[in-house]
Design a protein around this motif. Structure first.
Motif: not given
Length: 115
Positions: A73-85
């Motif tokens: 349910g996470m958006s691609r942008a949220d996933l990218i932000a999580r990976v960066e974090e």
């Protein structure tokens, strides 16, 4: 010995997911954990611990050994932000590890008997 209440994996998973969803929907609501704990009839501290385990990646999603359910349910942008974090956390931990290795090396040299 203290009484320990057990919660099902379903209750844990649903309560954590509810908190995460509500945090996105209601970012200004500071009582989400209390409200969700009451809704699922779980302890607030238990819910906080499950959220901390979710945040550090150690939360066990039962039948999902890959842990992919936590990202459903996470958006691609949220996933990218999580990976960066997470990459930033790895970088900081690597720096800390190098510093600690240097300190241990220096201390071990000081503790060696002189010849």
């Amino acid at each position: 010995m203290a009484f320990e209440r057990k919660y099902s994996d379903e209750v844990r998973t649903r309560s954590v997911e509810t908190v995460l969803r509500r945090r996105q929907d209601e970012p200004r609501n500071r009582s989400i954990i209390r409200e969700v704990a009451e809704e699922f009839d779980v302890g607030q501290q238990s819910l906080r611990q499950w959220l901390a385990r979710y945040d550090d990646g150690s939360y066990d999603y039962g039948d999902d050994p890959s842990g992919a359910a936590r990202y459903a349910g996470m958006s691609r942008a949220d996933l990218i932000a999580r990976v960066e974090e997470l990459e930033q956390r790895v970088h900081v931990l690597d720096e800390d590890n190098r510093s600690l290795t240097r300190v241990v090396g220096l201390l071990s040299e000081q503790l060696r008997p002189s010849a």
